[in-house]
Design a protein around this motif. Structure first.
Motif, PDB file in Angstrom:
ATOM      1  N   PRO A   1      -2.431  60.317  57.990  1.00  0.00           N
ATOM      2  CA  PRO A   1      -1.023  60.464  58.371  1.00  0.00           C
ATOM      3  C   PRO A   1      -0.081  59.646  57.506  1.00  0.00           C
ATOM      4  O   PRO A   1       1.030  60.095  57.199  1.00  0.00           O
ATOM      5  N   PHE A   2      -0.520  58.471  57.054  1.00  0.00           N
ATOM      6  CA  PHE A   2       0.377  57.614  56.283  1.00  0.00           C
ATOM      7  C   PHE A   2       0.746  58.254  54.947  1.00  0.00           C
ATOM      8  O   PHE A   2       1.911  58.243  54.551  1.00  0.00           O
ATOM      9  N   VAL A   3      -0.233  58.827  54.248  1.00  0.00           N
ATOM     10  CA  VAL A   3       0.075  59.432  52.953  1.00  0.00           C
ATOM     11  C   VAL A   3       0.777  60.782  53.134  1.00  0.00           C
ATOM     12  O   VAL A   3       1.693  61.112  52.397  1.00  0.00           O
TER      13      VAL A   3
ATOM     14  N   VAL B   1      -0.713  52.239  46.692  1.00  0.00           N
ATOM     15  CA  VAL B   1       0.686  52.242  47.100  1.00  0.00           C
ATOM     16  C   VAL B   1       1.576  52.618  45.925  1.00  0.00           C
ATOM     17  O   VAL B   1       2.567  53.336  46.085  1.00  0.00           O
ATOM     18  N   GLY B   2       1.178  52.181  44.739  1.00  0.00           N
ATOM     19  CA  GLY B   2       1.983  52.427  43.550  1.00  0.00           C
ATOM     20  C   GLY B   2       2.184  53.903  43.248  1.00  0.00           C
ATOM     21  O   GLY B   2       3.241  54.296  42.758  1.00  0.00           O
ATOM     22  N   LEU B   3       1.197  54.720  43.584  1.00  0.00           N
ATOM     23  CA  LEU B   3       1.301  56.148  43.296  1.00  0.00           C
ATOM     24  C   LEU B   3       2.468  56.789  44.030  1.00  0.00           C
ATOM     25  O   LEU B   3       3.000  57.810  43.609  1.00  0.00           O
TER      26      LEU B   3
ATOM     27  N   GLU C   1      -8.132  51.714  49.327  1.00  0.00           N
ATOM     28  CA  GLU C   1      -7.535  51.151  50.532  1.00  0.00           C
ATOM     29  C   GLU C   1      -6.011  51.255  50.515  1.00  0.00           C
ATOM     30  O   GLU C   1      -5.372  50.984  49.504  1.00  0.00           O
ATOM     31  N   ILE C   2      -5.414  51.615  51.625  1.00  0.00           N
ATOM     32  CA  ILE C   2      -3.962  51.782  51.677  1.00  0.00           C
ATOM     33  C   ILE C   2      -3.305  50.845  52.681  1.00  0.00           C
ATOM     34  O   ILE C   2      -2.285  50.229  52.408  1.00  0.00           O
TER      35      ILE C   2
ATOM     36  N   TYR D   1      -0.461  48.514  37.764  1.00  0.00           N
ATOM     37  CA  TYR D   1      -1.099  48.767  39.064  1.00  0.00           C
ATOM     38  C   TYR D   1      -2.602  48.945  38.899  1.00  0.00           C
ATOM     39  O   TYR D   1      -3.394  48.488  39.726  1.00  0.00           O
ATOM     40  N   PHE D   2      -2.965  49.635  37.834  1.00  0.00           N
ATOM     41  CA  PHE D   2      -4.374  49.865  37.538  1.00  0.00           C
ATOM     42  C   PHE D   2      -5.100  48.522  37.400  1.00  0.00           C
ATOM     43  O   PHE D   2      -6.156  48.300  38.005  1.00  0.00           O
TER      44      PHE D   2
END
Lengths: 280, 342
Positions: free
Chosen positions: B281-283, A232-234, A215-216, A68-69
């Motif tokens: 909110p998502f996290v 996201v991976g976390l 960014e998520i 992921y990194f």
């Protein structure tokens, strides 16, 4: 400068709560990363009873964190590189030329910055899915190039806007003198403007890299198990049966340290760039 | 300072020597020099230069912004549900159906959107207001040098430098009911509650989300305000001091006065960013947050990626966009009036 007592009191009243507010989560992150897993399952301990570095070893095994990194690094670097290069050319045009369509172009740049990412996520997702499933073009859907393109939706307009403001602050006489001496537009850009705008370019690069790294929204839908990025991976450390809190904290620390250290070194450029972009 | 604004008034471009005539106010092609060849050619390299320079950006803008926005607009008029996602050309036309479904407030969908809108407004006002006050207080206090100033400045910027998910996930740990720090302090330390409250579900979720968002946002306000205050010349303060003005008078009359344009830009930026907040909110809660924390962007996200109704999601995002355009327009009007009055 003489200071009044009231101002001194005000300073303490402001600083103490803000320092506590800022530091407590950082303290929680650092200390919890060094607690054994059993110690974070029970009531919170201010002082860790047992210190261990085990979470820092386990994080790489529980989740393919190194993978992921790598993905995050590729995506963030590519998005930064593309937006900086494109921004150098177009900011030069916006800052030094008047041409038909200039207003429309900068209007698009400015307005797209204020729209929420979800506005672009929905159509881009549908376009990528359909290219993949209907037309068989697999280049975009849940791939790294696809993610890089979606990241340009926020890195590019900000880079152009910020760099244009920075270039507007560079005295015109500099490049005009070069133009009089017979240098071409491109020559003046690379020999005069780019060196003079270096702090601005660095600021744009840091900002783009930082936003891409954190960014998520896009990453949550535009990646799959092989192209997953850190943001996201976390979340994979929280399984249905167990949440590995000390590993989550350790992993958060590991992915943050390079960014925070880099930020500390380059802070002054970011301040200079932001000031040129927004304060003026 | 007061002459230049964010928009950057276009300055006349002088592409060569000797073209130093007062440029016309409305834009003309840069190479259209007086005294040049009378017969204007349609294409010259000089005139094409700016277009060639912006060409890569124009192509990218078309691909990533303009076309997706057109597609998104069209998506809001079709029934793009799960059956049609992979072959959208088959999706039946819905007319204004998605819009009326979003805006009919007597149905559960419409009610949820209305509630989500209210939540987002409340969230934005609280987060922007508190972040601004925190940032302004810290910038004021750190404007005068004292021991430890550099260290504090760096410390305050750490939450801003931290990747969003790292900070939010730490807060999520703090807010856990059974093993979080907050309940340890409130229940075991201070004994305020007998029963450990839940911070991430129910109505408490809203407050948690506000605090976490402030933690991430206020350093940006601080950064901008600090940078702005540095641009106020020192001798203005010295002059005021000689005239016997107290620190508070200096702050009120010099700092606040000079900072007005920066404050306006900062508040607009913070408002636009907070209004579209998604990460917090998502996290904290995942893709389906509690009703009290159901912000607009995550509501749209859930409609699309959880309920697989992209048509409805698109209609809602078009409405959100219109609202943001309205806010920016009102801001521009107010600001113009303020600038004229000042």
């Amino acid at each position: 400068m003489r200071e009044q007592i009231s101002f001194r009191i005000f300073r303490w009243v402001v600083l103490v709560p803000l320092v506590v507010f800022t530091v407590v989560p950082l303290y929680v992150m650092i200390t919890s990363a060094m607690k054994p897993e059993v110690d974070v399952q029970g009531a919170f301990q201010w002082w860790p009873r047992n210190l261990t570095f085990q979470p820092f070893i386990d994080i790489w095994k529980t989740v393919p964190l190194a993978h992921y990194f790598g993905n995050s690094l590729i995506v963030s670097l590519a998005a930064t590189l593309f937006s900086v290069i494109i921004a150098i050319f177009s900011s030069y045009a916006l800052s030094r030329y008047r041409f038909r369509g200039r207003g429309a172009f900068s209007g698009v740049i400015l307005s797209t910055q204020m729209f929420p990412g979800v506005l672009f996520l929905l159509p881009l997702f549908i376009i990528f899915v359909n290219l993949d499933k209907t037309l068989g073009i697999t280049f975009f859907y849940q791939t790294l190039p696809g993610l890089i393109i979606t990241y340009l939706t926020f890195t590019l307009p900000f880079s152009i806007w910020m760099l244009t403001s920075y270039m507007n602050g560079i005295p015109r006489d500099l490049d005009e003198a070069a133009r009089v001496d017979g240098t071409t537009a491109i020559g003046a850009l690379f020999r005069i403007i780019v060196p003079a705008a270096r702090p601005g370019i660095i600021a744009v690069a840091i900002y783009s890299f930082m936003t891409a790294w954190g960014e998520i929204l896009f990453a949550s839908q535009m990646t799959n198990s092989t192209t997953r990025t850190l943001s996201v991976g976390l979340q994979a450390y929280a399984t249905e049966t167990n949440v590995y809190w000390s590993q989550i904290m350790a992993a958060s620390l590991v992915v943050s340290v390079p960014i925070v250290v880099g930020f500390m070194f380059l802070q002054k450029y970011l301040v200079a760039g932001l000031t040129a972009g927004a304060v003026k | 300072m007061e002459t230049s604004t964010v928009g950057q008034a276009p300055r006349p471009a002088r592409t060569g020597s000797g073209a130093n005539t007062p440029a016309p106010k409305r834009s003309r092609p840069a190479a259209g020099k007086p005294g040049g060849p009378t017969k204007k050619r349609w294409f010259t390299w000089t005139r094409a230069t700016p277009y060639l320079l912006i060409l890569p950006a124009v192509i990218m803008e078309l691909l990533i912004h303009v076309i997706p926005m057109i597609v998104g607009f069209w998506m809001s008029f079709i029934e793009l549900t799960q059956f049609y996602i992979t072959n959208w050309s088959e999706a039946p036309f819905a007319g204004l159906g998605n819009y009326s479904a979003s805006l009919s407030f007597d149905t559960s969908q419409g009610k949820q959107l209305l509630q989500s809108f209210g939540t987002t407004i409340g969230f934005t006002i609280l987060v922007v207001g508190v972040s601004f006050i925190f940032g302004m207080s810290a910038a004021l206090v750190l404007q005068r040098s004292f021991r430890g100033r550099g260290l504090l400045r760096t410390l305050f910027l750490i939450p801003y430098a931290l990747p969003a998910y790292a900070g939010i996930i730490t807060w999520k740990f703090i807010l856990q009911r059974d093993n979080g720090l907050l309940n340890e302090v409130l229940v075991n330390g201070l004994g305020i509650f007998d029963e450990a409250p839940f911070w991430l579900i129910g109505d408490n979720a809203f407050g948690s989300m506000v605090v976490v968002a402030i933690w991430q946002q206020w350093p940006f306000a601080f950064l901008m305000l600090m940078a702005g205050m540095q641009s106020i010349p020192e001798d203005v303060y010295q002059a005021a001091e000689i005239d016997g003005a107290s620190i508070w008078q200096q702050i009120r009359h010099i700092t606040f006065g000079m900072m007005r344009p920066i404050n306006a830009v900062l508040i607009l930026l913070l408002t636009l960013w907070t209004f579209r907040e998604f990460n917090t909110p998502f996290v904290l809660f995942g893709a389906v947050p509690p009703d009290s924390a159901n912000l607009l962007t995550i509501n749209i996200y859930g409609r699309s990626f959880i309920n697989w109704n992209f048509g409805l999601g698109s209609a809602m995002s078009v409405l959100l966009m219109l609202f943001l355009v309205l806010v920016s327009g009102v801001w521009a009007l107010i600001n113009r009036k303020v600038n004229r009055d000042a």
